[in-house]
Design a protein around this motif. Structure first.
Motif, PDB file in Angstrom:
ATOM      1  N   TYR A 235      67.023 -34.603   8.716  1.00 57.72           N
ATOM      2  CA  TYR A 235      67.028 -34.899   7.275  1.00 57.72           C
ATOM      3  C   TYR A 235      68.185 -34.178   6.598  1.00 57.72           C
ATOM      4  CZ  TYR A 235      65.011 -30.208   6.757  1.00 57.72           C
ATOM      5  OH  TYR A 235      64.808 -28.848   6.799  1.00 57.72           O
TER       6      TYR A 235
ATOM      7  N   LYS B  58      66.430 -33.516  -3.260  1.00 58.14           N
ATOM      8  CA  LYS B  58      65.380 -34.301  -2.609  1.00 58.14           C
ATOM      9  C   LYS B  58      65.625 -34.311  -1.108  1.00 58.14           C
ATOM     10  CE  LYS B  58      64.528 -37.454  -6.488  1.00 58.14           C
ATOM     11  NZ  LYS B  58      64.541 -38.866  -6.934  1.00 58.14           N
TER      12      LYS B  58
ATOM     13  N   GLN C 239      65.821 -36.260   2.186  1.00 55.85           N
ATOM     14  CA  GLN C 239      66.035 -37.642   2.598  1.00 55.85           C
ATOM     15  C   GLN C 239      66.160 -37.704   4.110  1.00 55.85           C
ATOM     16  OE1 GLN C 239      69.086 -39.699   0.439  1.00 55.85           O
ATOM     17  NE2 GLN C 239      68.467 -38.878  -1.544  1.00 55.85           N
TER      18      GLN C 239
ATOM     19  N   SER D 208      59.445 -41.733   3.764  1.00 57.90           N
ATOM     20  CA  SER D 208      58.938 -40.363   3.824  1.00 57.90           C
ATOM     21  C   SER D 208      58.031 -40.236   5.044  1.00 57.90           C
ATOM     22  CB  SER D 208      58.170 -40.002   2.551  1.00 57.90           C
ATOM     23  OG  SER D 208      57.035 -40.842   2.389  1.00 57.90           O
ATOM     24  N   TRP D 209      57.953 -39.039   5.591  1.00 64.40           N
ATOM     25  CA  TRP D 209      57.062 -38.800   6.719  1.00 64.40           C
ATOM     26  C   TRP D 209      55.616 -38.761   6.232  1.00 64.40           C
ATOM     27  CZ3 TRP D 209      61.435 -35.139   7.047  1.00 64.40           C
ATOM     28  CH2 TRP D 209      62.380 -35.539   7.995  1.00 64.40           C
TER      29      TRP D 209
ATOM     30  N   HIS E 109      56.218 -34.582   5.187  1.00 63.52           N
ATOM     31  CA  HIS E 109      57.310 -34.620   4.206  1.00 63.52           C
ATOM     32  C   HIS E 109      57.145 -33.500   3.174  1.00 63.52           C
ATOM     33  CE1 HIS E 109      60.736 -37.152   2.974  1.00 63.52           C
ATOM     34  NE2 HIS E 109      60.492 -36.695   1.758  1.00 63.52           N
ATOM     35  N   GLN E 110      55.915 -33.273   2.742  1.00 64.92           N
ATOM     36  CA  GLN E 110      55.659 -32.235   1.742  1.00 64.92           C
ATOM     37  C   GLN E 110      55.957 -30.847   2.309  1.00 64.92           C
ATOM     38  OE1 GLN E 110      53.671 -34.979   2.244  1.00 64.92           O
ATOM     39  NE2 GLN E 110      54.553 -35.837   0.376  1.00 64.92           N
TER      40      GLN E 110
ATOM     41  N   GLU F 288      59.689 -30.380   2.236  1.00 63.39           N
ATOM     42  CA  GLU F 288      60.113 -30.111   0.858  1.00 63.39           C
ATOM     43  C   GLU F 288      59.813 -28.667   0.472  1.00 63.39           C
ATOM     44  OE1 GLU F 288      59.623 -34.525  -1.205  1.00 63.39           O
ATOM     45  OE2 GLU F 288      57.858 -33.266  -0.915  1.00 63.39           O
TER      46      GLU F 288
ATOM     47  N   GLN G  34      51.811 -37.021  -1.666  1.00 66.78           N
ATOM     48  CA  GLN G  34      51.702 -37.591  -0.326  1.00 66.78           C
ATOM     49  C   GLN G  34      51.335 -39.067  -0.417  1.00 66.78           C
ATOM     50  OE1 GLN G  34      49.135 -36.718   3.781  1.00 66.78           O
ATOM     51  NE2 GLN G  34      49.175 -35.251   2.108  1.00 66.78           N
TER      52      GLN G  34
END
Length: 661
Positions: free
Chosen positions: A359, A365, A367, A381-382, A387-388, A391, A401
């Motif tokens: 990523y 953000k 990506q 997004s995973w 994904h969270q 981040e 989510q």
């Protein structure tokens, strides 16, 4: 772009698709046996049948070539009517191929070769063809698509991204327009009414992502019973003729999948999901807490990192340790299963996922970078909180989510096409999977011109620093000869390392990666010029045609330097295939080191020791890379098989509600 749509097209009345039954082991064994017989029969019969068909196409083509433009247009109308009435038969396929071929010459100045006609013929028979890079797959697909469309089959030409879809549609639009066929393209910013009109064209181009989600949204519109259920039949009879009540697509008639191994294999590891978002504040709270807990765990004692499969396994001691840390906390931490899943994900984010590899952080953000194309995927997004966690690790705003409302695998989607065909330059490695999952038999199409691409002896160095110095030296020597050089890397991070090395040697160059994807057209346009050095990720692979500048061909053509092995050998071949296209001269160097990331997935201590021996260890070094690549390919294949099993299991469990679609 010049695109024409049908005017006042009738609303969708029927939504054809193949019934996707979940076969048992006996059915799969039967399919394998039938496929083996078909392959054997094809090898014995096809060469003679194809030669007869080629002769017939050539005879009709010569007759059409003698007509003036007015007489040719009359002949188009006559043959189109005949093909439409009779459908796809032996004689109409011959007429359609010859007609499209002559139209292509009159509109584009290109008359398809015998090998391209063979490729189109195979796809009309539902085959997956392998053609070398630069052999003209775009106009080969155009032959098959136009012939099928004239027979009344709506055709979807599916490729890996919007750029290629728009490029190919624009290239072939004049041919289709002369034949009286409407061409359209599906783009990401189109609204449902625009998409509905686009799908009413006879030939529709689009990326696999756009078309797959259009189908999934249509399935949600149909409800549990699907398009042929009683509720939908009654709705078609009684509902007002309101376009908003109609599905976007016209069904799954015929698909020609470009770069089929990328779409049907590489993309197939990720299911299609339509979702709604959860509360971002709640997601941020548990994600930050999970990372804090994960950082307190110790490798070997609390968890084991399995590098070749890129996953984490918690030990029993680790599970007990986690329970003690969160003993006083509520919510997800009270459930042993949930907290162990979360901490496993958090450990993966800390030890497996890296910025510049899987990523990038752009505009605050996270990506995703597509491993196989090297391009950013800002709309993806995973799942499952991954994904969270990324981040939270990168300290950017944590988003909500995505929870699934509808889900489907690529395998299930493409098996539903009534007729499916495909093409690629690198498919033989996965021909068995293509046959077992999609029922596609692979056909090798010989090149029109003998390839002049030459591979040099691979080199494997002990240290990465030595490798980069050798790469810079080769680039300098080749550009001094007046050649163009393409240096291929696996990640954004590595491309920047190469750039620094070239700068230190005073070598001017351009970099193409996900960070500057907006410059891709300009960089590719310059990549074939004399003395030009281009450093690129996989963005310079599939679908990229590097045109040689003046004098470059005489100097030896494009020289490609592969600096890393990818998880799939097909990706290496795609990048190498940028050189030596259309019979042009070209060469490939493979420069590796024992510190390359792919070797982290295997242990093999004896082989590693042998690889350190000067000169004598050369064979062991190459075997190390072969072993690592094969292990990675097996892990990905296992993940795809598991996704198919999970998809079938989920559909059976939820069959009383119509499945998770």
């Amino acid at each position: 772009m010049s695109v024409t749509y049908l005017i006042s097209a009738p609303p969708v009345r029927y939504y054809p698709e193949r019934v996707d039954d979940d076969p048992g082991w006996l059915d799969e064994a039967g399919q394998t046996a039938v496929a083996a017989i078909a392959r054997l029969t094809g090898r014995l019969v096809a060469p003679f049948s194809d030669q007869v068909t080629l002769w017939r196409v050539g005879r009709v083509s010569r007759r059409l070539a003698r007509l003036d433009d007015d007489a040719f247009d009359v002949e188009i109308l006559k043959l189109r009517t005949q093909i439409r009435r009779q459908g796809l038969t032996g004689s109409t396929i011959v007429a359609g191929l010859a007609l499209t071929r002559e139209t292509s010459f009159r509109e584009l100045g290109m008359r398809q070769y015998r090998e391209q006609i063979l490729g189109a013929l195979a796809m009309l028979r539902g085959r997956l063809i392998e053609m070398d890079t630069g052999e003209g797959k775009t106009i080969t697909a155009g032959l098959a698509a136009a012939t099928a469309a004239m027979a009344g089959l709506p055709v979807h030409v599916i490729t890996v991204n919007n750029y290629l879809a728009e490029r190919d549609a624009d290239t072939l639009a004049p041919v289709n327009r002369r034949l009286g066929l409407q061409t359209s393209v599906i783009l990401e910013d189109m609204k449902p009414p625009e998409r509905r009109e686009a799908y009413r064209a006879e030939i529709t181009y689009g990326s696999n992502t756009e078309m797959a989600f259009d189908y999934l949204r249509d399935r949600m519109h149909f409800g549990p019973e699907g398009p042929r259920g009683l509720r939908q039949r009654l709705r078609r009879v009684t509902a007002a003729q309101d376009a908003q009540n109609q599905p976007v697509m016209r069904g799954l008639h015929f698909a020609i999948v470009d770069e089929a191994d990328s779409v049907l294999v590489d993309e197939a590891r990720t299911p299609l999901i339509i979702s709604h978002q959860t509360d971002p504040e709640e997601e941020a709270a548990w994600a930050n807490r999970a990372l804090k807990v994960a950082r307190q765990l110790q490798d070997g004692r609390d968890y084991k990192l399995i590098r070749d499969e890129r996953r984490i396994n918690l030990t029993e001691a680790g599970k007990a340790h986690i329970a003690r840390i969160v003993a006083e906390e509520d919510g997800i931490w009270k459930s042993a299963i949930r907290r162990e899943e979360v901490i496993t994900q958090a450990l993966s984010v800390l030890h497996i996922f890296r910025s510049g590899d899987q990523y990038l952080v752009r505009e605050e953000k996270v990506q995703i970078v597509d491993e196989y194309t090297g391009r950013l995927q800002p709309d993806r997004s995973w799942s499952d909180g991954l994904h969270q966690l990324v981040e939270a690790k990168e300290e950017v705003e944590v988003t909500g989510q995505n929870l699934a409302m509808a889900r489907m695998s690529y395998q299930r989607l493409f098996r539903r096409y009534v007729k499916l065909a495909g093409m690629s330059g690198t498919v033989r490695e996965v021909s068995g999977e293509m046959r077992s999952v999609y029922g596609l038999i692979t056909r090798r199409i010989p090149p029109h011109r003998r390839s002049k691409l030459r591979y040099r002896m691979p080199r494997v160095y002990s240290r990465a620093a030595t490798k980069w110095q050798k790469v810079a030296g080769i680039a300098a020597r080749e550009t001094e000869k007046g050649r163009a050089v393409l240096i291929g890397t696996r990640s954004v991070e590595t491309s920047l390392i190469v750039s620094e090395v070239l700068e230190a040697h005073g070598l001017p160059h351009r970099v193409l990666n996900a960070e500057n994807d907006y410059e891709s057209a300009e960089v590719v346009a310059e990549a074939g010029q004399a003395g030009q050095i281009t450093v690129a990720t996989n963005m310079a692979g599939r679908g990229v045609d590097i045109v040689l500048g003046k004098g470059v061909g005489e100097a030896g053509g494009l020289h490609v330097i592969l600096t890393e092995r990818h998880d799939a050998s097909r990706i290496d071949r795609q990048l190498a295939g940028r050189a030596g296209r259309r019979g042009e001269p070209g060469s490939v160097s493979v420069i590796l080191s024992l510190e390359d990331p792919i070797l982290k997935v295997i242990h093999a201590p004896v082989m590693r020791l042998l690889a350190r021996i000067p000169v004598l260890g050369w064979s062991a070094r190459l075997k190390l890379f072969d072993l690592a690549q094969k292990r990675a390919e097996k892990a990905h294949a296992r993940a795809r098989r598991e996704l198919v099993r999970q998809d079938r299991r989920m559909n059976r469990l939820l069959s009383f509600t119509g499945g998770l679609e």
